[in-house]
Scaffold this motif. Structure first.
Motif, short mmCIF file in Angstrom:
data_model
loop_
_atom_site.label_atom_id
_atom_site.label_comp_id
_atom_site.label_asym_id
_atom_site.label_seq_id
_atom_site.Cartn_x
_atom_site.Cartn_y
_atom_site.Cartn_z
N ASP A 129 -12.77 37.61 -44.92
CA ASP A 129 -12.12 38.82 -45.42
C ASP A 129 -12.11 38.90 -46.95
O ASP A 129 -11.51 39.80 -47.53
N GLN A 130 -12.81 37.97 -47.62
CA GLN A 130 -12.95 38.03 -49.07
C GLN A 130 -13.70 39.31 -49.46
O GLN A 130 -14.57 39.79 -48.72
N ALA A 131 -13.37 39.87 -50.62
CA ALA A 131 -14.04 41.09 -51.09
C ALA A 131 -15.55 40.86 -51.20
O ALA A 131 -16.01 39.74 -51.45
N THR A 132 -16.30 41.93 -51.03
CA THR A 132 -17.76 41.87 -51.19
C THR A 132 -18.18 42.82 -52.31
O THR A 132 -17.43 43.70 -52.72
N VAL A 133 -19.40 42.63 -52.77
CA VAL A 133 -19.94 43.53 -53.78
C VAL A 133 -20.14 44.91 -53.15
O VAL A 133 -20.20 45.04 -51.91
N PRO A 134 -20.24 45.97 -53.95
CA PRO A 134 -20.45 47.30 -53.37
C PRO A 134 -21.81 47.40 -52.67
O PRO A 134 -22.77 46.74 -53.08
N PRO A 135 -21.92 48.22 -51.64
CA PRO A 135 -23.22 48.41 -51.00
C PRO A 135 -24.15 49.22 -51.90
O PRO A 135 -23.70 50.02 -52.72
N GLY A 136 -25.44 48.99 -51.74
CA GLY A 136 -26.41 49.74 -52.54
C GLY A 136 -27.80 49.18 -52.37
O GLY A 136 -28.04 48.30 -51.53
N ASP A 137 -28.73 49.67 -53.17
CA ASP A 137 -30.12 49.24 -53.09
C ASP A 137 -30.56 48.38 -54.28
O ASP A 137 -31.72 48.01 -54.38
N ALA A 138 -29.62 48.07 -55.18
CA ALA A 138 -30.00 47.45 -56.45
C ALA A 138 -30.43 46.00 -56.31
O ALA A 138 -31.39 45.56 -56.96
N THR A 139 -29.74 45.22 -55.49
CA THR A 139 -30.01 43.78 -55.42
C THR A 139 -30.01 43.32 -53.97
O THR A 139 -29.62 44.05 -53.05
N TYR A 140 -30.44 42.08 -53.80
CA TYR A 140 -30.40 41.44 -52.48
C TYR A 140 -28.99 41.49 -51.90
O TYR A 140 -28.78 41.85 -50.74
N SER A 141 -27.99 41.17 -52.73
CA SER A 141 -26.60 41.13 -52.26
C SER A 141 -26.10 42.51 -51.85
O SER A 141 -25.48 42.67 -50.79
N THR A 142 -26.36 43.52 -52.68
CA THR A 142 -25.85 44.86 -52.37
C THR A 142 -26.55 45.45 -51.15
O THR A 142 -25.94 46.20 -50.37
N ARG A 143 -27.81 45.11 -50.97
CA ARG A 143 -28.54 45.59 -49.79
C ARG A 143 -27.98 44.95 -48.51
O ARG A 143 -27.88 45.59 -47.47
N LYS A 144 -27.61 43.68 -48.61
CA LYS A 144 -27.04 43.01 -47.44
C LYS A 144 -25.67 43.61 -47.09
O LYS A 144 -25.34 43.76 -45.91
N VAL A 145 -24.89 43.98 -48.10
CA VAL A 145 -23.60 44.62 -47.83
C VAL A 145 -23.83 45.98 -47.15
O VAL A 145 -23.13 46.34 -46.19
N ALA A 146 -24.80 46.74 -47.64
CA ALA A 146 -25.12 48.02 -47.01
C ALA A 146 -25.53 47.82 -45.55
O ALA A 146 -25.12 48.60 -44.67
N LEU A 147 -26.31 46.81 -45.30
CA LEU A 147 -26.71 46.46 -43.93
C LEU A 147 -25.50 46.17 -43.07
O LEU A 147 -25.34 46.72 -41.97
N GLU A 148 -24.63 45.30 -43.57
CA GLU A 148 -23.45 44.91 -42.81
C GLU A 148 -22.57 46.11 -42.46
O GLU A 148 -22.15 46.28 -41.30
N ARG A 149 -22.30 46.93 -43.45
CA ARG A 149 -21.35 48.03 -43.23
C ARG A 149 -21.89 49.05 -42.23
O ARG A 149 -21.15 49.59 -41.40
N GLU A 150 -23.18 49.32 -42.33
CA GLU A 150 -23.78 50.27 -41.40
C GLU A 150 -23.70 49.75 -39.97
O GLU A 150 -23.37 50.49 -39.03
N LEU A 151 -23.97 48.46 -39.80
CA LEU A 151 -23.94 47.88 -38.46
C LEU A 151 -22.51 47.81 -37.91
O LEU A 151 -22.27 48.16 -36.75
N LEU A 152 -21.58 47.37 -38.74
CA LEU A 152 -20.21 47.22 -38.27
C LEU A 152 -19.55 48.56 -37.96
O LEU A 152 -18.69 48.65 -37.08
N SER A 153 -19.97 49.61 -38.68
CA SER A 153 -19.41 50.94 -38.40
C SER A 153 -19.88 51.47 -37.05
O SER A 153 -19.27 52.40 -36.51
#
Length: 343
Positions: A129-153
């Motif tokens: 439950d630690q905070a994550t970086v914002p979703p986006g297309d800029a970096t590996y990390s932000t792309r993974k967050v975008a992936l996670e949020r889309e799937l979990l939604s």
């Protein structure tokens, strides 16, 4: 029989994941760009070629439906939508993300490590439950967050277990951090330098342990996020000692009290502040127990690294590692540093 499709089956996690699922009774289709077969897969494993970017090819691979999709190579919201668009034909999914999605609550994460005051100060250990970086297309990390949020939604339509590994290790890693020690030993460098007294902690994730989590999550579908790491992270100093033991060499380690001096003392493990993940949720929800320890996983890794280096420049053998750490074997700088130290 339960049918599973594994995307990215030829990679470092895909190989043991296919084996673990097949031995657990799944009918596995192993898809990769090359369509190859690992020598330790059971004979009944089917192999297919797949371009991950080809929506039609992915749909054809899923066919009339499957009970499970395991995706090692998904990045960004588009790849998530590829899976959710097929939700009516997929029972559940397990998707590999990364611990690099975490930020420390002050906007600092893996992407800011090279910036002034950009070093993240994570809690020890880091829970899901630690905070994550914002979703986006800029970096590996932000792309993974975008992936996670889309799937979990879309968890009501496609139950998905998202796994967040740390420093992945195993014999087929494209980023084998152990090479820092292995190549030095092969080159006869019996003295090495480690920053931060070699006590840095970057939580390791054995590919086989991640495969075990995939196997467990496949048997218990759900919409969840779980860290995917080894039980205890070894320090940089302990990793070096474990590599030496496997290779049968004795070395001396010079420990710097602080950071690396230029490239001297810098290694893929030189993270100043600890990155340690909490594994209690995986234990609680899936009954996870690691199947391999870090030292026990090393012999196969060291053997493969040694063979890959035979007669080949390390940059050509491991281009991903070379891009990430171009000065990893700057022996000239090391020799000059040692000479100045002795003067």
């Amino acid at each position: 029989m339960r049918r599973a499709v594994v995307i990215g089956a030829g990679g470092q996690i895909g190989r043991p994941a296919v084996e673990a699922l097949a031995r657990d009774g799944w009918e596995v289709t192993a898809a990769s760009r090359g369509g190859g077969r690992a020598e330790n897969w059971p004979g009944e494993v089917r192999t297919r070629r797949l371009d991950r970017e080809d929506d039609a090819a992915l749909g054809a691979l899923i066919g009339d439906g499957c009970d499970l999709v395991v995706d090692m190579v998904a990045y960004g919201a588009r790849h998530a939508r590829q899976l959710t668009d097929l939700a009516d034909r997929i029972g559940s999914a397990v998707v590999v993300s990364t611990a690099a999605v975490y930020e420390d609550g002050e906007g600092r994460g893996f992407d800011t490590m090279g910036e002034p005051d950009g070093l993240p100060r994570y809690p020890v250990p880091i829970a899901e439950d630690q905070a994550t970086v914002p979703p986006g297309d800029a970096t590996y990390s932000t792309r993974k967050v975008a992936l996670e949020r889309e799937l979990l939604s879309a968890g009501d339509r496609l139950p998905t277990t998202v796994l967040r590994p740390g420093a992945i290790h195993g014999p087929y890693s494209p980023l084998p951090r152990e090479l820092y020690f292995v190549k030095r030993n092969l080159d006869g460098r019996r003295v090495r330098v480690l920053a931060f007294r070699g006590e840095t902690l970057f939580h390791t994730s054995a590919a086989r342990n991640i495969a075990e989590l995939i196997r467990l999550a496949a048997a218990r579908p759900g919409s969840r996020v779980l860290n995917a790491c080894d039980p205890q992270p070894p320090t940089a100093k302990e990793i070096g000692a474990a590599v030496d033991a496997v290779m049968g060499v004795r070395t001396e380690t010079v420990l710097l009290d602080g950071p690396a001096q230029a490239s001297v003392g810098s290694s893929p493990w030189s993270v100043e502040l600890p990155v340690v993940c909490d594994m209690s949720a995986a234990e609680r929800e899936l009954g996870y127990r690691p199947v391999v320890s870090y030292p026990d996983s090393l012999p196969e890794t060291v053997d493969r690294l040694t063979r890959r280096l035979s007669g080949q420049d390390w940059r050509a053998a491991f281009p991903t590692l070379a891009r990430a750490y171009p000065d990893l074997f700057d022996y000239a700088a090391e020799d000059a540093w040692f000479a100045a130290r002795q003067a």
